[in-house]
Write an enzyme that holds these catalytic residues in place. Structure first.
Site, PDB file in Angstrom:
ATOM      1  N   ASP A 122       6.699 -62.953 -12.516  1.00 28.24           N
ATOM      2  CA  ASP A 122       7.162 -63.028 -13.896  1.00 28.24           C
ATOM      3  C   ASP A 122       8.688 -62.989 -13.958  1.00 28.24           C
ATOM      4  O   ASP A 122       9.278 -63.192 -15.021  1.00 28.24           O
ATOM      5  CB  ASP A 122       6.554 -61.916 -14.750  1.00 28.24           C
ATOM      6  CG  ASP A 122       6.895 -60.520 -14.265  1.00 28.24           C
ATOM      7  OD1 ASP A 122       7.506 -60.388 -13.192  1.00 28.24           O
ATOM      8  OD2 ASP A 122       6.534 -59.556 -14.963  1.00 28.24           O
ATOM      9  N   SER A 123       9.337 -62.792 -12.812  1.00 27.64           N
ATOM     10  CA  SER A 123      10.792 -62.914 -12.745  1.00 27.64           C
ATOM     11  C   SER A 123      11.240 -64.340 -13.044  1.00 27.64           C
ATOM     12  O   SER A 123      12.435 -64.587 -13.244  1.00 27.64           O
ATOM     13  CB  SER A 123      11.305 -62.477 -11.367  1.00 27.64           C
ATOM     14  OG  SER A 123      10.583 -63.101 -10.326  1.00 27.64           O
TER      15      SER A 123
ATOM     16  N   LYS B 207      -1.044 -59.901  -9.281  1.00 23.43           N
ATOM     17  CA  LYS B 207      -0.259 -58.686  -9.102  1.00 23.43           C
ATOM     18  C   LYS B 207      -0.024 -58.057 -10.459  1.00 23.43           C
ATOM     19  O   LYS B 207       0.231 -58.764 -11.443  1.00 23.43           O
ATOM     20  CB  LYS B 207       1.085 -58.974  -8.428  1.00 23.43           C
ATOM     21  CG  LYS B 207       1.922 -57.715  -8.185  1.00 23.43           C
ATOM     22  CD  LYS B 207       3.188 -58.010  -7.402  1.00 23.43           C
ATOM     23  CE  LYS B 207       4.262 -58.659  -8.246  1.00 23.43           C
ATOM     24  NZ  LYS B 207       4.778 -57.748  -9.309  1.00 23.43           N
TER      25      LYS B 207
ATOM     26  N   GLU C 231       1.955 -54.508 -12.438  1.00 21.90           N
ATOM     27  CA  GLU C 231       2.971 -53.472 -12.244  1.00 21.90           C
ATOM     28  C   GLU C 231       2.496 -52.114 -12.732  1.00 21.90           C
ATOM     29  O   GLU C 231       1.691 -52.015 -13.664  1.00 21.90           O
ATOM     30  CB  GLU C 231       4.249 -53.846 -13.003  1.00 21.90           C
ATOM     31  CG  GLU C 231       5.033 -54.977 -12.391  1.00 21.90           C
ATOM     32  CD  GLU C 231       6.376 -55.168 -13.085  1.00 21.90           C
ATOM     33  OE1 GLU C 231       6.780 -54.278 -13.876  1.00 21.90           O
ATOM     34  OE2 GLU C 231       7.014 -56.201 -12.841  1.00 21.90           O
TER      35      GLU C 231
ATOM     36  N   GLU D 149       9.290 -51.500  -4.685  1.00 15.81           N
ATOM     37  CA  GLU D 149      10.565 -52.106  -5.076  1.00 15.81           C
ATOM     38  C   GLU D 149      11.636 -51.051  -5.334  1.00 15.81           C
ATOM     39  O   GLU D 149      11.433 -50.115  -6.113  1.00 15.81           O
ATOM     40  CB  GLU D 149      10.395 -52.979  -6.325  1.00 15.81           C
ATOM     41  CG  GLU D 149      11.699 -53.632  -6.753  1.00 15.81           C
ATOM     42  CD  GLU D 149      11.538 -54.720  -7.810  1.00 15.81           C
ATOM     43  OE1 GLU D 149      12.564 -55.295  -8.229  1.00 15.81           O
ATOM     44  OE2 GLU D 149      10.390 -54.993  -8.204  1.00 15.81           O
TER      45      GLU D 149
END
Length: 355
Positions: free
Chosen positions: A84-85, A153, A155, A223
């Site tokens: 989503d970056s 994925k 978060e 991260e």
């Protein structure tokens, strides 16, 4: 009897025709059960588990489109994450929050067309899985069915995220967890800040990673956490950890395609590359130089030259075209066409003479 003979002959001809048609179908397109893995086939979860057990590092790159996916394919990268970056890197937003599921699906499909070997993982964008487990499962299903991904994925490690991960796994979809700096939670974290820098935060990172493992995740991204925290989480887990800004003690590493190639910076890193990112090339400088040269050559008229003007008309057709233009009263157009036809010949004569 004559009728039966004709019928038999017609059947034989039809059978022969059918055989001919069927013979055009390659054998490998007919389902014959599971096929053995080869280097040219898609990376599987089982292959990743084997690498993890052998202590072989896992490579992951975040990419968003067909050309970058092709490059990852050629390089033999294990996992391609459609992150989503893209909200920041491709769409120019300051955070990952604005990108929608429909936009993510466009990126997923483009990557799926280009990357035939890596395991494909799609991010669940903000606002598409927090409301309920049903919403989370529905979004994950769309990522696979409409986006062509192999896994998703998500978060965070709050109880609701753990529950969502568990529900998605139970729906038959492979999940990667993500702890430490979770960009979707910047409003809570107070910005893009490293996590795990004090005792309580460090313990929370490890405990959250373990909870995601318990929920059924096959891997966890760590991260922006200190190396000792990442090492502890990697040791505590029985699934691979993928680090980004988490030091060398993870089971694998991930970087964004544009970052590692030195193409551009994220908006929130306007002046500097992220501290954790090594630029393995400075592709951005090459791109800028090429664009400036293109602009200069178009401006001074040197591009396109004869070598980049490949499509020709034979002299007879040129003459016929000129006459037709004149017949239509387009004398200026005829003069322009004649000059364009003659100019390449002059250039070729000059080039031949110079040799």
């Amino acid at each position: 009897m004559a009728f039966l003979h004709k019928l038999s002959k017609a059947s034989s001809l039809a059978g022969a025709s059918l055989i001919r048609r069927l013979s055009n179908v390659p054998e490998n397109t007919v389902y014959g059960g599971p096929k053995p893995q080869t280097p040219n086939q898609r990376v599987t979860l089982n292959q990743l588990r084997q690498k993890y057990k052998k202590g072989e590092p896992i490579t992951m790159v975040t990419a968003y489109d067909y050309p970058s996916a092709v490059h990852l394919d050629i390089a033999g990268i294990d996992i391609c994450l459609v992150g989503d970056s893209a909200s920041m890197v491709v769409h120019g937003h300051d955070t990952t929050l604005p990108i929608t599921l429909d936009e993510m699906l466009v990126h997923c499909r483009a990557v799926a067309r280009g990357a035939k070997r890596p395991l494909l993982v799609g991010d669940l964008p903000f606002g598409t899985y927090e409301t309920s487990t049903s919403q989370a499962v529905d979004t994950a299903v769309r990522i696979l069915k409409e986006g062509g991904m192999d896994a998703i994925k998500l978060e965070g490690g709050s109880p609701s995220r753990i529950t969502a991960a568990k529900a998605i796994v139970e729906a038959g979809i492979a999940v990667i967890g993500h702890v430490g700096l979770t960009p979707q939670a910047i409003s809570v974290l107070g910005g893009f800040r490293p996590q795990g820098k004090n005792v309580a935060s460090a313990v929370k990172v490890v405990e959250t990673a373990m909870a995601l493992q318990e929920a059924g995740c096959f891997s966890v991204v760590l991260e922006c956490v200190p190396a000792p925290v990442a090492a502890a989480a990697t040791s505590a887990l029985q699934i691979p950890t993928i680090g980004i800004g988490a030091g060398p003690f993870c089971s694998g590493q991930v970087l964004v395609y544009h970052d590692l190639l030195g193409m551009l910076q994220h908006p929130h890193h306007a002046k500097v590359t992220p501290k954790f990112c090594k630029q393995f090339a400075r592709v951005g400088d090459v791109i800028n130089k090429a664009l400036l040269e293109y602009k200069e050559e178009v401006t001074n008229g040197s591009f396109p030259g004869p070598s980049h003007t490949p499509y020709k008309m034979n002299p007879k057709d040129v003459n016929g075209f000129l006459k037709e233009l004149q017949r239509l009263g387009l004398d200026d157009a005829a003069s322009a066409a004649n000059e364009a036809a003659v100019e390449p010949e002059k250039m070729n004569m000059v080039n031949t003479g110079s040799n």
